[in-house]
Design a protein around this motif. Sequence first.
Motif, PDB file in Angstrom:
ATOM      1  N   ARG A  84      18.363  10.336  -4.929  1.00  0.00           N
ATOM      2  CA  ARG A  84      18.501   9.215  -3.986  1.00  0.00           C
ATOM      3  C   ARG A  84      18.099   9.605  -2.573  1.00  0.00           C
ATOM      4  N   ASN A  85      18.631  10.733  -2.101  1.00  0.00           N
ATOM      5  CA  ASN A  85      18.378  11.154  -0.729  1.00  0.00           C
ATOM      6  C   ASN A  85      16.890  11.391  -0.467  1.00  0.00           C
ATOM      7  N   ALA A  86      16.225  12.027  -1.389  1.00  0.00           N
ATOM      8  CA  ALA A  86      14.799  12.297  -1.210  1.00  0.00           C
ATOM      9  C   ALA A  86      13.994  11.001  -1.226  1.00  0.00           C
ATOM     10  N   ALA A  97      14.660   3.367   9.509  1.00  0.00           N
ATOM     11  CA  ALA A  97      15.402   3.966  10.617  1.00  0.00           C
ATOM     12  C   ALA A  97      16.901   3.739  10.522  1.00  0.00           C
ATOM     13  N   ASP A  98      17.664   4.802  10.762  1.00  0.00           N
ATOM     14  CA  ASP A  98      19.128   4.754  10.879  1.00  0.00           C
ATOM     15  C   ASP A  98      19.856   4.394   9.596  1.00  0.00           C
ATOM     16  N   LEU A  99      19.196   4.545   8.459  1.00  0.00           N
ATOM     17  CA  LEU A  99      19.862   4.260   7.183  1.00  0.00           C
ATOM     18  C   LEU A  99      19.517   5.353   6.183  1.00  0.00           C
ATOM     19  N   THR A 100      20.281   6.440   6.231  1.00  0.00           N
ATOM     20  CA  THR A 100      20.058   7.532   5.283  1.00  0.00           C
ATOM     21  C   THR A 100      20.865   7.342   4.004  1.00  0.00           C
ATOM     22  N   THR A 101      21.858   6.483   4.029  1.00  0.00           N
ATOM     23  CA  THR A 101      22.802   6.131   2.947  1.00  0.00           C
ATOM     24  C   THR A 101      23.859   7.192   2.675  1.00  0.00           C
ATOM     25  N   THR A 102      23.725   8.394   3.258  1.00  0.00           N
ATOM     26  CA  THR A 102      24.725   9.432   2.959  1.00  0.00           C
ATOM     27  C   THR A 102      25.272  10.148   4.195  1.00  0.00           C
ATOM     28  N   VAL A 103      24.496  10.274   5.250  1.00  0.00           N
ATOM     29  CA  VAL A 103      24.889  11.075   6.405  1.00  0.00           C
ATOM     30  C   VAL A 103      25.201  10.171   7.590  1.00  0.00           C
ATOM     31  N   LEU A 104      26.356  10.387   8.223  1.00  0.00           N
ATOM     32  CA  LEU A 104      26.767   9.543   9.337  1.00  0.00           C
ATOM     33  C   LEU A 104      26.828  10.275  10.675  1.00  0.00           C
ATOM     34  N   THR A 105      26.652  11.570  10.683  1.00  0.00           N
ATOM     35  CA  THR A 105      26.761  12.323  11.936  1.00  0.00           C
ATOM     36  C   THR A 105      25.756  11.824  12.976  1.00  0.00           C
TER      37      THR A 105
END
Length: 230
Positions: free
Chosen positions: A136-138, A146-154
């Motif tokens: 999913r991440n890849a 932009a601004d939507l990685t779905t997993t990382v919020l930092t």
Amino acid sequence: MKAPFDPRVPLLLLLSVTTGLVDAASVLGLGKVFTANMTGNVVFLGFAASGAPGFKILPFVAAIVSFMLGALVAGRTGKAHIGRPERRWLMTSAIVETALLWLAAVLALGFDVALQAPEGRLFAIIALTGVSMGYRNATIRQLKVADLTTTVLTLTLTGLSADSSAAGGVNPNWARRIGAVVAIFLGAAMGAWLLLNVGLAAPLAFAGVLVLFGTLACTLHSASKRIVGT
């Protein structure tokens, strides 16, 4: 001029919900292991390496390795879809991710969370969900929304503050940034409730449902006809 609607934005917010579901299942059900967020695993691996009680090295290593394997396969899959319709790529990725999550859910039916046994199932579930989330991440990384990685919020939280009016910024993408935070929060809350009240399989199975049907809804939009790589 208002930007045209991008169906990938609501899809990625929905996928952020599934991140919360999967990490709730893994952290609460598989012994403090993250299978969607690798930062936590690296930190916990450091704890385990130092001999801190309650942390074992192998589960974290399994999660990291399986995540990287999923990302590797997704990278090749994305490149193989260059020149093809994006909807085909998205559905391929959704089917892969859903199949892995549902298989993990099936294995979770025979897993004792309290005893963390049988150990073979523990590592199998970690591996399946890790590969799924790496894939999913890849895929999301290659979409470049932009601004939507779905997993990382930092970085999302950093952007909300650093780009805010209070910091002299213009609040770019503030709605989707806040939406991403809320989505993962809701997914984690739902995942915890499902695990505690239904069982480990429930949040994994539900995550698969959201991934599959959310992606299907996205691909029905005409914008998904765009060609990958153009």
